[in-house]
Design an enzyme around this catalytic site. Structure first.
Site, PDB file in Angstrom:
ATOM      1  N   PRO A 130      -0.956 -20.768  64.160  1.00  0.00           N
ATOM      2  CG  PRO A 130       0.359 -20.481  62.289  1.00  0.00           C
ATOM      3  CD  PRO A 130      -1.039 -20.340  62.784  1.00  0.00           C
ATOM      4  CD  GLU A 131      -1.355 -19.170  69.992  1.00  0.00           C
ATOM      5  OE1 GLU A 131      -0.772 -18.159  70.405  1.00  0.00           O
ATOM      6  OE2 GLU A 131      -2.594 -19.282  69.995  1.00  0.00           O
ATOM      7  CG  HIS A 137      -4.161 -23.657  49.038  1.00  0.00           C
ATOM      8  ND1 HIS A 137      -5.203 -22.808  48.703  1.00  0.00           N
ATOM      9  CD2 HIS A 137      -4.712 -24.890  49.094  1.00  0.00           C
ATOM     10  CE1 HIS A 137      -6.323 -23.499  48.583  1.00  0.00           C
ATOM     11  NE2 HIS A 137      -6.053 -24.768  48.809  1.00  0.00           N
ATOM     12  NE  ARG A 182      -5.022  -2.317  83.278  1.00  0.00           N
ATOM     13  CZ  ARG A 182      -4.662  -2.531  82.013  1.00  0.00           C
ATOM     14  NH1 ARG A 182      -3.436  -2.261  81.622  1.00  0.00           N
ATOM     15  NH2 ARG A 182      -5.524  -3.010  81.137  1.00  0.00           N
ATOM     16  NE  ARG A 221      -9.685 -20.714  57.713  1.00  0.00           N
ATOM     17  CZ  ARG A 221     -10.162 -20.705  58.942  1.00  0.00           C
ATOM     18  NH1 ARG A 221      -9.631 -21.515  59.851  1.00  0.00           N
ATOM     19  NH2 ARG A 221     -11.145 -19.918  59.284  1.00  0.00           N
TER      20      ARG A 221
END
Ligand SMILES: [Zn+2]
Length: 270
Positions: free
Chosen positions: A2-3, A90, A152, A109
């Site tokens: 998931p983002e 789960h 940078r 997981r």
């Protein structure tokens, strides 16, 4: 995995079920995910009213009226199931809210996490300390980004994944935003002019908002009794498309920045 847009979509989905509701019960069905569940999770949350839900980077925040905030991370495979018809092996954390709704945190997981943090101390919660601005926040502006990038020489792609520069953007959206802004991923961060930073900020917000919108529409399909929040498909323009054609006809290339795959179009991005 998931983002940010998935987490935002999950938070919005949970908000509709949880906000303003009283927590009737909290049950952990094993001792840990990536780390142990807080031992006092149930006594601190049971009977409390949920005052609001938010997101910070890729963490979801569930605030209650006792000055506590449940902070969850979905890890690699986590998702919330709303009113699941049956529990599976789960479903590791169960939260029942009035009137008779069940939220199950499912994480095969177990790279996810659940913490309970005093709300006033959230800014100093270790994963949040030193975190940069939220990319969708109005305060994330070209001049702010210019200051963070000044001097940078690292590739802009790597810098966009630095959580101190911008929080929770993620690899997919960094690639897509650079493509949309027409900026080569290997360009030194400190050498990008202000007009291009304006385009980059717009592109970051656009790709995230489009993904959140896609998540919102796919969530309607999830609004079944067995509904699962957490994932939706999207169509990327460069991400994962090495060797395929960009919209301009040029072949999408892949390079590596700070150990992460970067997909880009050598023609559209300079
Ligand atoms: Zn192209």
């Amino acid at each position: 995995m998931p983002e940010l847009p998935e987490v935002e979509t999950v938070v919005r989905g949970l908000r509709g079920v949880m906000e303003g509701r009283r927590i009737a019960s909290v049950e952990t069905r094993r001792g840990d995910l990536r780390r142990p569940f807080p031992g006092d999770l149930a006594p601190r949350l049971e009977g409390a009213r949920i005052t609001g839900l938010d997101r910070r980077a890729k963490y979801g925040l569930i605030h209650v009226d006792r000055g506590d905030t449940l902070v969850f991370h979905l890890g690699m495979s986590g998702r919330w199931r709303i009113d699941p018809p049956a529990l599976g092996p789960h479903d590791h954390l169960l939260i029942r809210v009035d009137p008779d709704r069940l939220l199950a945190l499912n994480d095969p997981r177990r790279f996810g996490s659940v913490d309970l943090v005093r709300t006033f101390a959230l800014a100093s919660f270790p994963p949040f300390a030193g975190l940069g601005p939220e990319p969708l926040d109005p305060g994330f502006t070209p001049s702010l980004l210019a200051r963070a990038l000044a001097g940078r020489s690292a590739p802009i792609k790597a810098l966009l994944l630095d959580q101190r520069i911008v929080a929770g953007l993620g690899n997919i959206y960094a690639c897509e935003a650079l493509h949309k802004a027409g900026i080569a991923p290997g360009r030194a961060g400190g050498r990008i002019g202000m007009s291009r930073l304006v385009r980059l900020i717009d592109a970051i917000k656009d790709v995230l908002e489009a993904a959140i919108e896609a998540g919102g529409s796919s969530m309607r399909d999830f609004a079944q009794p067995s509904g699962e929040l957490g994932y939706f498909s999207a169509r990327w323009l460069v991400y994962g498309r090495e060797g395929k054609a960009c919209a301009c006809g040029t072949t999408v290339k892949r390079r590596t920045d700070s150990g992460r795959s970067t997909f880009f179009c050598p023609r559209c991005q300079r």
